[in-house]
Design a protein around this motif. Structure first.
Motif, PDB file in Angstrom:
ATOM      1  N   ASP A 184     -23.012 -13.487 -19.038  1.00  0.00           N
ATOM      2  CA  ASP A 184     -24.331 -14.027 -19.349  1.00  0.00           C
ATOM      3  C   ASP A 184     -25.351 -13.455 -18.365  1.00  0.00           C
ATOM      4  OD1 ASP A 184     -23.329 -15.596 -21.397  1.00  0.00           O
ATOM      5  OD2 ASP A 184     -22.936 -17.305 -20.067  1.00  0.00           O
ATOM      6  N   TRP A 185     -26.565 -13.249 -18.847  1.00  0.00           N
ATOM      7  CA  TRP A 185     -27.611 -12.626 -18.024  1.00  0.00           C
ATOM      8  C   TRP A 185     -28.956 -13.208 -18.415  1.00  0.00           C
ATOM      9  CZ3 TRP A 185     -30.478  -7.535 -19.026  1.00  0.00           C
ATOM     10  CH2 TRP A 185     -31.134  -7.083 -17.861  1.00  0.00           C
ATOM     11  N   ASP A 186     -29.789 -13.499 -17.392  1.00  0.00           N
ATOM     12  CA  ASP A 186     -31.111 -14.032 -17.670  1.00  0.00           C
ATOM     13  C   ASP A 186     -32.187 -12.959 -17.718  1.00  0.00           C
ATOM     14  OD1 ASP A 186     -31.464 -13.308 -15.035  1.00  0.00           O
ATOM     15  OD2 ASP A 186     -31.742 -15.358 -14.285  1.00  0.00           O
ATOM     16  N   GLY A 187     -31.808 -11.706 -17.437  1.00  0.00           N
ATOM     17  CA  GLY A 187     -32.763 -10.607 -17.493  1.00  0.00           C
ATOM     18  C   GLY A 187     -33.682 -10.521 -16.299  1.00  0.00           C
ATOM     19  N   ARG A 188     -33.573 -11.444 -15.358  1.00  0.00           N
ATOM     20  CA  ARG A 188     -34.494 -11.457 -14.222  1.00  0.00           C
ATOM     21  C   ARG A 188     -33.929 -10.746 -12.993  1.00  0.00           C
ATOM     22  NH1 ARG A 188     -38.731 -14.641 -15.199  1.00  0.00           N
ATOM     23  NH2 ARG A 188     -38.596 -16.049 -17.005  1.00  0.00           N
ATOM     24  N   SER A 189     -32.629 -10.807 -12.810  1.00  0.00           N
ATOM     25  CA  SER A 189     -31.992 -10.172 -11.648  1.00  0.00           C
ATOM     26  C   SER A 189     -31.235  -8.928 -12.103  1.00  0.00           C
ATOM     27  CB  SER A 189     -31.019 -11.147 -10.976  1.00  0.00           C
ATOM     28  OG  SER A 189     -31.683 -12.319 -10.581  1.00  0.00           O
ATOM     29  N   PRO A 190     -31.279  -7.876 -11.304  1.00  0.00           N
ATOM     30  CA  PRO A 190     -30.482  -6.680 -11.656  1.00  0.00           C
ATOM     31  C   PRO A 190     -29.013  -7.048 -11.801  1.00  0.00           C
ATOM     32  CG  PRO A 190     -32.011  -6.203  -9.867  1.00  0.00           C
ATOM     33  CD  PRO A 190     -32.041  -7.688 -10.058  1.00  0.00           C
ATOM     34  N   LEU A 191     -28.353  -6.389 -12.708  1.00  0.00           N
ATOM     35  CA  LEU A 191     -26.957  -6.689 -13.016  1.00  0.00           C
ATOM     36  C   LEU A 191     -26.088  -5.476 -12.683  1.00  0.00           C
ATOM     37  CD1 LEU A 191     -24.851  -8.593 -14.348  1.00  0.00           C
ATOM     38  CD2 LEU A 191     -25.438  -7.513 -16.539  1.00  0.00           C
ATOM     39  N   THR A 192     -25.068  -5.691 -11.840  1.00  0.00           N
ATOM     40  CA  THR A 192     -24.099  -4.637 -11.528  1.00  0.00           C
ATOM     41  C   THR A 192     -22.950  -4.737 -12.513  1.00  0.00           C
ATOM     42  OG1 THR A 192     -24.676  -4.634  -9.181  1.00  0.00           O
ATOM     43  CG2 THR A 192     -22.548  -3.680  -9.794  1.00  0.00           C
ATOM     44  N   LEU A 193     -22.667  -3.640 -13.176  1.00  0.00           N
ATOM     45  CA  LEU A 193     -21.655  -3.610 -14.226  1.00  0.00           C
ATOM     46  C   LEU A 193     -20.279  -3.275 -13.660  1.00  0.00           C
ATOM     47  CD1 LEU A 193     -23.904  -1.615 -16.686  1.00  0.00           C
ATOM     48  CD2 LEU A 193     -23.350  -4.052 -16.863  1.00  0.00           C
ATOM     49  N   PRO A 194     -19.213  -3.673 -14.332  1.00  0.00           N
ATOM     50  CA  PRO A 194     -17.860  -3.399 -13.822  1.00  0.00           C
ATOM     51  C   PRO A 194     -17.454  -1.945 -14.037  1.00  0.00           C
ATOM     52  CG  PRO A 194     -17.724  -4.453 -15.963  1.00  0.00           C
ATOM     53  CD  PRO A 194     -19.189  -4.426 -15.597  1.00  0.00           C
ATOM     54  N   ALA A 195     -16.313  -1.588 -13.412  1.00  0.00           N
ATOM     55  CA  ALA A 195     -15.670  -0.276 -13.610  1.00  0.00           C
ATOM     56  C   ALA A 195     -16.602   0.885 -13.293  1.00  0.00           C
ATOM     57  CB  ALA A 195     -15.133  -0.156 -15.039  1.00  0.00           C
ATOM     58  N   GLY A 196     -17.527   0.664 -12.345  1.00  0.00           N
ATOM     59  CA  GLY A 196     -18.422   1.746 -11.952  1.00  0.00           C
ATOM     60  C   GLY A 196     -19.356   2.192 -13.056  1.00  0.00           C
ATOM     61  N   CYS A 197     -19.723   1.273 -13.949  1.00  0.00           N
ATOM     62  CA  CYS A 197     -20.586   1.625 -15.077  1.00  0.00           C
ATOM     63  C   CYS A 197     -22.066   1.578 -14.733  1.00  0.00           C
ATOM     64  CB  CYS A 197     -20.305   0.712 -16.269  1.00  0.00           C
ATOM     65  SG  CYS A 197     -18.706   1.034 -17.048  1.00  0.00           S
ATOM     66  N   ALA A 247     -40.398  -8.638 -15.728  1.00  0.00           N
ATOM     67  CA  ALA A 247     -39.726  -9.931 -15.889  1.00  0.00           C
ATOM     68  C   ALA A 247     -39.883 -10.410 -17.333  1.00  0.00           C
ATOM     69  CB  ALA A 247     -40.317 -10.951 -14.924  1.00  0.00           C
ATOM     70  N   PRO A 248     -38.842 -10.964 -17.920  1.00  0.00           N
ATOM     71  CA  PRO A 248     -38.941 -11.468 -19.291  1.00  0.00           C
ATOM     72  C   PRO A 248     -40.054 -12.503 -19.432  1.00  0.00           C
ATOM     73  CG  PRO A 248     -36.665 -11.430 -18.547  1.00  0.00           C
ATOM     74  CD  PRO A 248     -37.502 -11.149 -17.345  1.00  0.00           C
ATOM     75  N   THR A 249     -40.572 -12.675 -20.634  1.00  0.00           N
ATOM     76  CA  THR A 249     -41.693 -13.577 -20.876  1.00  0.00           C
ATOM     77  C   THR A 249     -41.275 -15.047 -20.896  1.00  0.00           C
ATOM     78  OG1 THR A 249     -41.382 -13.264 -23.252  1.00  0.00           O
ATOM     79  CG2 THR A 249     -42.960 -11.828 -22.150  1.00  0.00           C
ATOM     80  N   GLY A 250     -40.031 -15.326 -20.863  1.00  0.00           N
ATOM     81  CA  GLY A 250     -39.576 -16.710 -20.861  1.00  0.00           C
ATOM     82  C   GLY A 250     -38.105 -16.770 -20.523  1.00  0.00           C
TER      83      GLY A 250
END
Length: 431
Positions: A329-342, A350-353
């Motif tokens: 799950d992701w809120d779109g506000r914080s950068p997301l580090t993906l698994p397996a070096g992706c 920032a998202p509008t809501g």
């Protein structure tokens, strides 16, 4: 003047600037080199010093270090003793592991810009060339050891390569030098020792000028290797893509038999990837020649792989595939580090809501309607049309909301994503 001193005096006259340090094992060869250099004012003027690497492979290695300390002190030269740990298991054998540990120690403990003097001589050169020949080396390997070459931030200097070991033995006898004989040099389980102790004495009885002849061949091959290396640099510049990790596959196949291996090795070296063995280059050539346009041949070895997609050859480090069922799950506000070096995923704005997004990888059958398109498209078709290589497609993050695909990395996004994020997402794949 003896041969050793005269050879060193001539070599010092053309040696590039730099502090001079002798790699001293305590044996006859390095003992001669150390003693002869210590007698030359032009060598001492370079801040002559000594380094001894204790591999810890013999019970009496501490005694050898003490002998080296006493010898250096008698010559009034500073000595550094470096103790290293040698991996006793590995595919290359103990001899190669000890050499690797020794060279790493030299690189670590020498001041940048130094010249490391080693005592390899013509007999050593013969052994090296023949061992390379038995391993199927090309001109670069058969050139043998070079008198002067780069060693990281330093240079490695072998001034005695033109002299036979007999010349060093005469010098040691004339100056009553004391040295240590390493009993492991008699262990013919090691390839070099077998060649030195069992094979070469027999060959020299039939061909007394063996070492001179091999030395001449090595010098000829060195000149050939330098010419080919220059040609390979030109060839690489002509077939390398805008993305430096790609080559024109047909252009590489069109190169001569001599240039193909050199060009691909130079290419990979510049990319920081380990070079292939000859067998890998042969496999690559055969697969490229036989594979149809709809096939994506791949050749891999430890630390690297080469893949063809369409008309380009791609070089990359081996990749771990992400788990097929991975989702977060992701809120779109914080950068997301993906698994397996992706890589990493972030929104440009920032998202509008508040959002409830799910990020996962391809599972098949995905569709979306890009914000600037009038039709819903199969993701598979979009990836093919965009020329995304197959091995990258399963590593692209897909952003969903309520079961609907909103964005594919930074490549496509829907009209809804355009409203939510103000544009495409920012995706940074790992190098």
């Amino acid at each position: 003047m003896d041969d050793v001193t005269e050879t060193l005096r001539r070599a010092l006259a053309t040696l590039p600037p730099g502090a001079l340090c002798v790699g001293y094992s305590g044996g006859l060869d390095s003992g001669v080199l150390l003693h002869a250099l210590a007698a030359l004012p032009e060598a001492r003027a370079r801040g002559l010093s000594v380094i001894h690497v204790d591999h810890g492979l013999q019970d009496y290695s501490a005694d050898w270090a003490q002998h080296c300390q006493q010898t250096a002190a008698a010559l009034q030269l500073p000595l550094r003793v470096v103790r290293v740990a040698v991996a006793r298991t590995g595919g290359d054998g103990l001899e190669a592991a000890a050499r690797a540990a020794r060279m790493a120690a030299f690189g670590q403990h020498l001041a940048p810009g130094s010249l490391l003097a080693l005592a390899h001589h013509a007999d050593d050169q013969t052994e090296t060339v023949l061992l390379k020949l038995l391993r199927g080396a090309g001109p670069e390997g058969l050139r043998g050891m070079r008198p002067l070459r780069r060693l990281g931030a330093n240079r490695l200097w072998r001034p005695l390569l033109a002299l036979p070991r007999a010349a060093l033995q005469r010098y040691a006898s004339a100056h009553a030098l004391q040295w240590i004989d390493d009993p492991s040099n008699l262990d013919t389980r090691h390839a070099r020792n077998f060649l030195r102790n069992d094979v070469l004495p027999l060959l020299r009885t039939r061909w007394p000028r063996l070492d001179t002849a091999v030395g001449h061949s090595a010098r000829w091959l060195a000149a050939t290797a330098e010419q080919l290396d220059g040609d390979a640099a030109i060839a690489l510049a002509q077939i390398q893509g805008v993305d430096p990790a790609t080559l024109d596959a047909a252009g590489w196949l069109a190169l001569s038999d001599a240039l193909r291996p050199l060009t691909v090795r130079r290419w990979l070296r510049d990319l920081g990837l380990p070079p292939p063995e000859h067998v890998h280059i042969e496999q690559l050539q055969q697969q490229l020649q036989r594979a149809g346009d709809d096939r994506n041949p791949c050749v891999s070895w430890a630390g690297a792989e080469l893949r063809r997609y369409r008309d380009r050859l791609h070089a990359l480090a081996p990749q771990t595939a992400p788990a097929a069922d991975w989702q977060i799950d992701w809120d779109g506000r914080s950068p997301l580090t993906l698994p397996a070096g992706c890589g990493r995923l972030a929104a440009v704005a920032a998202p509008t809501g508040p959002l409830q997004l799910q990020v996962r990888f391809r599972r098949g059958g995905e569709r979306l309607r890009p914000h600037d398109d009038t039709h819903t498209r199969e993701l598979r078709d979009l990836l093919q049309q965009a020329g995304v290589p197959p091995w990258q497609r399963g590593r692209l993050p897909l952003v969903h909301a309520g079961g609907e695909l909103l964005a594919v990395a930074d490549l496509w996004h829907t009209a809804q994503a355009e409203i939510l994020f103000g544009g495409p997402l920012r995706y940074e794949p790992d190098a």
